[in-house]
Motif scaffolding. Structure first.
Motif, mmCIF file in Angstrom:
data_model
loop_
_atom_site.group_PDB
_atom_site.id
_atom_site.type_symbol
_atom_site.label_atom_id
_atom_site.label_comp_id
_atom_site.label_asym_id
_atom_site.label_seq_id
_atom_site.Cartn_x
_atom_site.Cartn_y
_atom_site.Cartn_z
ATOM 1 N N TRP A 102 70.541 25.799 66.967
ATOM 2 C CA TRP A 102 68.781 26.395 67.269
ATOM 3 C C TRP A 102 68.813 27.539 67.716
ATOM 4 O O TRP A 102 68.339 28.599 66.511
ATOM 5 C CB TRP A 102 68.194 25.531 67.731
ATOM 6 C CG TRP A 102 66.636 25.646 67.571
ATOM 7 C CD1 TRP A 102 65.321 26.056 65.930
ATOM 8 C CD2 TRP A 102 65.667 26.907 68.885
ATOM 9 N NE1 TRP A 102 64.464 26.276 66.368
ATOM 10 C CE2 TRP A 102 64.532 27.617 67.677
ATOM 11 C CE3 TRP A 102 66.108 27.236 70.231
ATOM 12 C CZ2 TRP A 102 63.909 28.115 68.413
ATOM 13 C CZ3 TRP A 102 65.000 27.761 70.185
ATOM 14 C CH2 TRP A 102 63.628 28.688 68.873
ATOM 15 N N LEU A 103 69.227 28.282 69.083
ATOM 16 C CA LEU A 103 69.291 29.823 69.623
ATOM 17 C C LEU A 103 70.093 30.648 68.372
ATOM 18 O O LEU A 103 69.853 31.807 67.756
ATOM 19 C CB LEU A 103 69.513 29.267 70.851
ATOM 20 C CG LEU A 103 69.078 28.984 71.479
ATOM 21 C CD1 LEU A 103 69.028 28.766 73.490
ATOM 22 C CD2 LEU A 103 67.608 29.984 71.599
ATOM 23 N N GLU A 108 71.037 35.073 64.753
ATOM 24 C CA GLU A 108 72.110 35.072 63.569
ATOM 25 C C GLU A 108 72.256 35.009 62.301
ATOM 26 O O GLU A 108 71.501 33.822 62.268
ATOM 27 C CB GLU A 108 73.549 35.278 63.899
ATOM 28 C CG GLU A 108 74.099 35.338 65.130
ATOM 29 C CD GLU A 108 74.925 36.234 65.199
ATOM 30 O OE1 GLU A 108 74.686 36.884 63.981
ATOM 31 O OE2 GLU A 108 74.251 37.237 65.830
ATOM 32 N N ALA A 109 71.533 35.830 60.806
ATOM 33 C CA ALA A 109 70.845 35.963 60.358
ATOM 34 C C ALA A 109 71.600 35.055 58.927
ATOM 35 O O ALA A 109 71.831 33.967 58.530
ATOM 36 C CB ALA A 109 70.745 37.052 59.475
ATOM 37 N N GLY A 110 73.378 35.617 58.937
ATOM 38 C CA GLY A 110 74.484 35.464 57.963
ATOM 39 C C GLY A 110 75.613 34.112 59.187
ATOM 40 O O GLY A 110 74.710 33.648 60.000
ATOM 41 N N GLU A 111 76.414 34.470 58.981
ATOM 42 C CA GLU A 111 77.617 33.632 59.657
ATOM 43 C C GLU A 111 77.896 33.718 61.266
ATOM 44 O O GLU A 111 77.982 35.460 61.053
ATOM 45 C CB GLU A 111 78.959 33.728 59.046
ATOM 46 C CG GLU A 111 79.264 32.003 58.045
ATOM 47 C CD GLU A 111 80.457 32.373 57.934
ATOM 48 O OE1 GLU A 111 80.814 32.843 57.600
ATOM 49 O OE2 GLU A 111 80.780 30.493 56.803
ATOM 50 N N SER A 119 77.041 39.409 67.959
ATOM 51 C CA SER A 119 77.310 38.378 67.646
ATOM 52 C C SER A 119 77.877 37.431 68.422
ATOM 53 O O SER A 119 77.280 36.807 69.013
ATOM 54 C CB SER A 119 77.887 37.980 66.104
ATOM 55 O OG SER A 119 77.162 38.331 65.283
ATOM 56 N N PHE A 120 79.027 38.246 69.324
ATOM 57 C CA PHE A 120 79.444 37.648 70.959
ATOM 58 C C PHE A 120 78.427 37.591 71.849
ATOM 59 O O PHE A 120 78.737 36.334 72.043
ATOM 60 C CB PHE A 120 80.404 38.260 70.766
ATOM 61 C CG PHE A 120 81.075 37.284 72.142
ATOM 62 C CD1 PHE A 120 81.714 36.623 71.863
ATOM 63 C CD2 PHE A 120 81.222 38.223 73.417
ATOM 64 C CE1 PHE A 120 82.352 35.784 73.286
ATOM 65 C CE2 PHE A 120 81.847 37.608 74.478
ATOM 66 C CZ PHE A 120 83.120 36.422 74.358
ATOM 67 N N ALA A 121 77.201 38.307 71.792
ATOM 68 C CA ALA A 121 76.905 38.603 73.090
ATOM 69 C C ALA A 121 75.519 37.455 72.554
ATOM 70 O O ALA A 121 75.273 36.880 73.643
ATOM 71 C CB ALA A 121 76.107 39.894 72.965
#
Length: 598
Positions: A102-103, A108-111, A119-121
């Motif tokens: 869920w988080l 993240e809007a996409g993959e 994204s990694f953060a």
């Protein structure tokens, strides 16, 4: 996984894959590396579960969670836990997987991409938050059995589950996407061979470092993982990290290696191993993501530079920069070409200005000095002499770079070869002037035609009206011109008109003008001429035309002239009308004479 079956079949397949993988990983982890209270040092099933939830379609998630619950209860009971305790652990692990998913979806809007630092953060935040929630639930459910050790249990669960998610999820997700996009199929054999070699070396180095405790060599796996991150990117870093985790956990659980040799209780050794893995993880995965971002940026920068150079070459535009502190200059390749030099030839500021022709150089230097003083953008155009001696027209414009306090530190400008533009403009201007001359010239005599003559007269009248300068207009035509045409023919008549035009023009002053109004009629505009001066000029013209000239075989011709002095008329037509009336008077009185309008 591609969708080739019905949603129910697809959900069943995902559920079975989840149950089987989760059970195997949980059973192996509990058997190989156990910490206090049967909590494994690393819990890979959590990372495996989250990876599958990220990869599977939404309609398969509920069935997969059911499969995970069954596998978790079975594995924990097989490891020696009671049914109640196994159920409590399963609830905590299930909540943790759902929370992490869920988080991640919320942030993240996409993959989710492990190649993007942001994204990694977000993934790390989700993993740690979900692990903290899972640890809280597990501690609350088994708190009565723990007594005063609940804090140790909470911390152990938190670090174990967080490590499982952070270490296991990235390589599974990345590998699945590489397979799905067929990137592995299209990867060169050399790259695949390098990846296998690096990962094998990582395993060998880790096994060598953690199979003995005599030499302090825990830094060697770190070097291997960093090398994997540098050469293989996030997938290499995540896979190498997974390899290191598996080997260090197995060997440490068997009482081998530097961690097992630490003189402390079992819990402390497990926490040290977790700290070691977390430190390596948070060093290598962000490094890999940053390396990918840097390489992408470098490729974009290289492409931008290539496009800039191509655009400069196509547009014949270069750029230059003067460092006002070091007093040096930099040229782009196209700027060198404009100067007729090979790119990279050493040049200085003085050389760049000396190539301009002297008169243009002074103008350019003055404009640049003023721009540095005011800080305003500049623009100038001039001619420079190339290294091969050819003169080219160039145009430059740019701006002043300022440092702290607004002090100028550099000049940046562009340089465009506008030689063709200047030449085209010159040719166009010449053509326009030629067309204007044709439009304003009588083709037979070469004198100004009626339109041009009227325009010249209007302009002269404005000057006379504004400045009080005297002005006169004379209209004359050839006497008995019809008789000449009838007796000698039109060709001879045309030659007579040309001779009259030549003699009339020759008899006038430089500031005067004579134009052909049409047929055998002409108009003279006598500027700065009083009545007396105008009469003298007009009489000289009449006599010049009347003069006998035996150098040609044309019949003699005379003209009658009507003269009018400007007297405040509002337009040219009114002044010409007065001159025309005087011409009629001259004709009535016998022709070949001059008459002044009243």
């Amino acid at each position: 996984m591609t969708r080739s079956h019905s949603p129910r079949v697809e959900a069943a397949v995902w559920s079975l894959a989840t149950a089987f993988g989760y059970f195997v990983l949980a059973a192996v982890s509990l058997h190989a590396t156990k910490g206090a209270d049967n909590i494994a040092a690393v819990w890979p099933p959590s990372g495996y579960m989250l990876a599958l939830l990220l990869l599977m379609p939404a309609h398969a998630r509920l069935a997969s969670l059911v499969g995970m619950a069954a596998a978790s209860v079975a594995a924990n009971m097989l490891g020696g836990s009671s049914l109640a305790l196994s159920a409590a652990f399963t609830v905590a692990n299930g909540c943790e997987a759902c929370t992490a998913l869920w988080l991640i979806r919320r942030r993240e809007a996409g993959e989710l991409s492990f190649m993007v630092p942001r994204s990694f953060a977000n993934f790390c935040v989700a993993a740690l938050s979900a692990s903290a929630l899972s640890a809280s639930i597990a501690t609350a459910l088994v708190g009565a059995a723990l007594g005063g050790r609940s804090l140790d249990f909470f911390l152990s669960w938190l670090t174990t589950v967080a490590l499982g998610i952070l270490i296991v999820t990235p390589p599974i997700v990345t590998l699945a996407r590489l397979i799905g996009s067929k990137a592995l199929e299209h990867a060169p054999a050399r790259m695949k061979g390098e990846a296998v070699l690096i990962l094998t070396a990582t395993a060998a180095v880790t096994a060598a470092a953690f199979s003995q405790a005599h030499f302090p060599s825990t830094f060697l796996p770190c070097i291997a993982v960093v090398a994997a991150a540098y050469r293989l990117g996030p997938f290499g870093a995540a896979t190498a990290m997974l390899i290191v985790t598996i080997i260090t956990s197995l060997l440490t659980g068997q009482g081998m290696g530097p961690v097992a040799a630490i003189e402390a209780d079992r819990t402390t050794r497990v926490l040290f191993l977790q700290f070691y893995l977390l430190a390596m993880l948070f060093t290598t995965l962000p490094l890999a993501a940053l390396l990918v971002a840097q390489r992408r940026l470098a490729r974009r920068l290289e492409q931008s530079n290539r496009s800039l150079l191509q655009a400069e070459a196509a547009a014949l535009v270069g750029h230059w920069r003067v460092d006002l502190v070091r007093w040096t200059i930099e040229w782009s390749d196209q700027t060198y070409r404009i100067h007729g030099l090979a790119p990279g030839t050493p040049v200085d500021v003085e050389y760049s200005m000396e190539q301009y022709l002297p008169e243009d150089r002074e103008i350019a230097q003055g404009i640049l000095r003023e721009a540095v003083k005011t800080g305003q953008p500049f623009e100038y155009q001039g001619r420079l002499r190339r290294a091969d001696g050819e003169v080219r027209h160039v145009k430059s414009h740019g701006l002043i770079e300022t440092g702290r306090g607004g002090k100028p530190v550099g000049i940046f400008g562009t340089l465009q070869d506008v030689t063709e533009t200047v030449e085209n403009a010159r040719i166009l201007e010449a053509a326009r002037n030629a067309a204007e001359r044709v439009a304003n010239t009588d083709m037979m005599t070469g004198l100004p035609n009626r339109r041009h003559t009227l325009a010249f007269l209007e302009k002269a009248m404005v000057g006379a009206r504004d400045h009080g300068a005297p002005l006169a207009v004379a209209i004359f035509d050839i006497d008995h011109f019809k008789r000449i045409n009838d007796e000698f023919g039109h060709a001879v008549g045309d030659e007579v008109i040309r001779r009259v035009a030549r003699r009339a023009k020759a008899s006038l002053r430089d500031e005067d003008m004579v134009g052909r109004f049409g047929g055998e009629e002409f108009v003279c505009v006598l500027q700065r001429s009083s009545a007396q001066a105008a009469e003298l000029v007009a009489e000289r013209l009449r006599k010049a035309i009347e003069a006998d000239d035996s150098s040609d075989d044309l019949p003699p011709a005379t003209v009658s002239i009507g003269l009018a002095v400007y007297d405040g008329e509002l337009d040219a037509e009114e002044l010409l009308h007065r001159a025309d009336q005087a011409l009629y008077t001259a004709k009535r009185e016998g022709r070949n004479r001059l008459r002044l309008a009243a």
